[in-house]
Design a protein around this motif. Structure first.
Motif, mmCIF file in Angstrom:
data_model
loop_
_atom_site.group_PDB
_atom_site.id
_atom_site.type_symbol
_atom_site.label_atom_id
_atom_site.label_comp_id
_atom_site.label_asym_id
_atom_site.label_seq_id
_atom_site.Cartn_x
_atom_site.Cartn_y
_atom_site.Cartn_z
ATOM 1 N N SER A 1 -98.303 -4.552 96.604
ATOM 2 C CA SER A 1 -99.059 -5.846 96.606
ATOM 3 C C SER A 1 -99.191 -6.222 97.966
ATOM 4 C CB SER A 1 -98.188 -6.853 95.770
ATOM 5 O OG SER A 1 -98.600 -7.988 95.711
ATOM 6 N N HIS A 2 -99.894 -7.090 98.126
ATOM 7 C CA HIS A 2 -100.307 -7.392 99.572
ATOM 8 C C HIS A 2 -99.879 -8.954 99.604
ATOM 9 C CE1 HIS A 2 -104.131 -9.692 98.551
ATOM 10 N NE2 HIS A 2 -104.417 -8.445 97.491
ATOM 11 N N GLY A 3 -99.742 -9.524 100.819
ATOM 12 C CA GLY A 3 -99.449 -11.068 100.925
ATOM 13 C C GLY A 3 -99.809 -11.906 100.040
ATOM 14 N N VAL A 4 -101.205 -11.928 100.075
ATOM 15 C CA VAL A 4 -101.880 -13.139 99.109
ATOM 16 C C VAL A 4 -101.327 -12.945 97.435
ATOM 17 C CG1 VAL A 4 -104.195 -13.888 98.305
ATOM 18 C CG2 VAL A 4 -103.650 -13.428 100.780
ATOM 19 N N GLU A 5 -101.368 -11.721 97.322
ATOM 20 C CA GLU A 5 -100.951 -11.421 95.874
ATOM 21 C C GLU A 5 -99.335 -11.976 95.587
ATOM 22 O OE1 GLU A 5 -101.609 -7.273 95.056
ATOM 23 O OE2 GLU A 5 -103.578 -7.849 94.430
ATOM 24 N N ILE A 6 -98.540 -11.641 96.682
ATOM 25 C CA ILE A 6 -97.082 -12.069 96.436
ATOM 26 C C ILE A 6 -97.175 -13.442 96.480
ATOM 27 C CG2 ILE A 6 -94.962 -12.022 97.734
ATOM 28 C CD1 ILE A 6 -95.775 -9.103 98.922
ATOM 29 N N ALA A 7 -97.799 -14.160 97.178
ATOM 30 C CA ALA A 7 -97.990 -15.720 97.194
ATOM 31 C C ALA A 7 -98.168 -16.203 95.840
ATOM 32 C CB ALA A 7 -98.744 -16.285 98.413
ATOM 33 N N LYS A 8 -99.305 -15.806 95.280
ATOM 34 C CA LYS A 8 -99.740 -16.063 93.978
ATOM 35 C C LYS A 8 -98.730 -15.995 92.833
ATOM 36 C CE LYS A 8 -104.667 -15.250 94.610
ATOM 37 N NZ LYS A 8 -105.916 -14.411 94.381
ATOM 38 N N VAL A 9 -97.985 -14.771 93.074
ATOM 39 C CA VAL A 9 -96.869 -14.591 91.954
ATOM 40 C C VAL A 9 -95.846 -15.417 92.326
ATOM 41 C CG1 VAL A 9 -95.522 -12.741 91.106
ATOM 42 C CG2 VAL A 9 -97.548 -12.270 91.333
ATOM 43 N N PHE B 1 -101.508 0.997 104.493
ATOM 44 C CA PHE B 1 -102.882 0.228 104.501
ATOM 45 C C PHE B 1 -103.823 0.855 103.508
ATOM 46 C CE2 PHE B 1 -101.420 -0.649 109.039
ATOM 47 C CZ PHE B 1 -101.716 -1.922 109.083
ATOM 48 N N GLY B 2 -104.271 -0.140 102.920
ATOM 49 C CA GLY B 2 -105.542 0.237 101.645
ATOM 50 C C GLY B 2 -106.711 0.714 102.473
ATOM 51 N N GLU B 3 -107.851 0.825 101.649
ATOM 52 C CA GLU B 3 -109.174 1.455 102.166
ATOM 53 C C GLU B 3 -109.680 -0.125 102.530
ATOM 54 O OE1 GLU B 3 -110.003 4.730 102.487
ATOM 55 O OE2 GLU B 3 -108.028 4.963 101.804
ATOM 56 N N PRO B 4 -110.593 0.264 103.750
ATOM 57 C CA PRO B 4 -111.558 -0.828 104.071
ATOM 58 C C PRO B 4 -112.349 -1.396 103.075
ATOM 59 C CG PRO B 4 -111.853 0.853 105.553
ATOM 60 C CD PRO B 4 -110.886 1.320 104.501
ATOM 61 N N LYS C 1 -112.110 -4.639 107.250
ATOM 62 C CA LYS C 1 -110.713 -4.516 107.336
ATOM 63 C C LYS C 1 -109.866 -4.019 106.339
ATOM 64 C CE LYS C 1 -110.627 -8.718 110.405
ATOM 65 N NZ LYS C 1 -109.936 -10.140 110.753
ATOM 66 N N ARG C 2 -108.641 -3.387 106.334
ATOM 67 C CA ARG C 2 -107.587 -2.981 105.478
ATOM 68 C C ARG C 2 -106.615 -3.574 105.275
ATOM 69 N NH1 ARG C 2 -106.247 3.208 107.276
ATOM 70 N NH2 ARG C 2 -105.214 1.715 108.634
ATOM 71 N N LYS C 3 -106.302 -3.877 103.853
ATOM 72 C CA LYS C 3 -105.108 -4.709 103.535
ATOM 73 C C LYS C 3 -103.910 -4.014 103.845
ATOM 74 C CE LYS C 3 -107.185 -7.155 99.665
ATOM 75 N NZ LYS C 3 -107.387 -7.377 98.224
ATOM 76 N N LYS C 4 -102.906 -4.696 104.172
ATOM 77 C CA LYS C 4 -101.570 -4.082 104.343
ATOM 78 C C LYS C 4 -100.862 -4.193 102.974
ATOM 79 C CE LYS C 4 -97.860 -3.306 107.704
ATOM 80 N NZ LYS C 4 -97.059 -3.911 108.795
#
Length: 111
Positions: free
Chosen positions: A23-31, A62-65, A72-75
């Motif tokens: 998961s990345h930060g935005v997804e974690i925040a939503k959950v 890092f994910g794919e750009p 940009k790539r997501k962490k």
């Protein structure tokens, strides 16, 4: 038992990571907001993730750009086996403690 001490926010974010493969930060925040019924800032999430990564409880990559992110790539973060073990130990300790709470205690909150 492991020697890890986690705060409530660390524990909650670790459990969220265990719920998903990565998961990345935005997804974690939503959950987090969905389950905890309160908002959390992305800087707070990233601070906790960095702290847990130093402890070896999570790892990042890092994910794919993507064009949506302007190249940009997501962490991305995922829990490590150690993170799973620590979360499981915390759950077991809490379950053991709750099993020792007298059932009469549950009547105090009922009007």
């Amino acid at each position: 038992m492991s020697d890890y001490s986690l705060g409530t926010l660390e524990e909650t974010i670790l459990i969220i990571l265990l719920m998903q493969e990565e998961s990345h930060g935005v997804e974690i925040a939503k959950v987090y907001e969905e389950h905890m019924k309160q908002a959390i800032s992305l800087p707070a999430i990233h601070m906790v993730l960095k702290r847990m990564e130093k402890k070896g409880l999570v790892k990042s990559s890092f994910g794919e750009p993507t064009p949506e992110r302007g190249g940009k790539r997501k962490k991305l973060y995922r829990a490590t086996p150690t993170g799973y073990k620590v979360a499981h130990e915390i759950q077991e300790r809490r379950t053991q403690m709750w099993s020792q709470v007298p059932k009469a205690s549950f009547n105090y909150g009922i009007a």
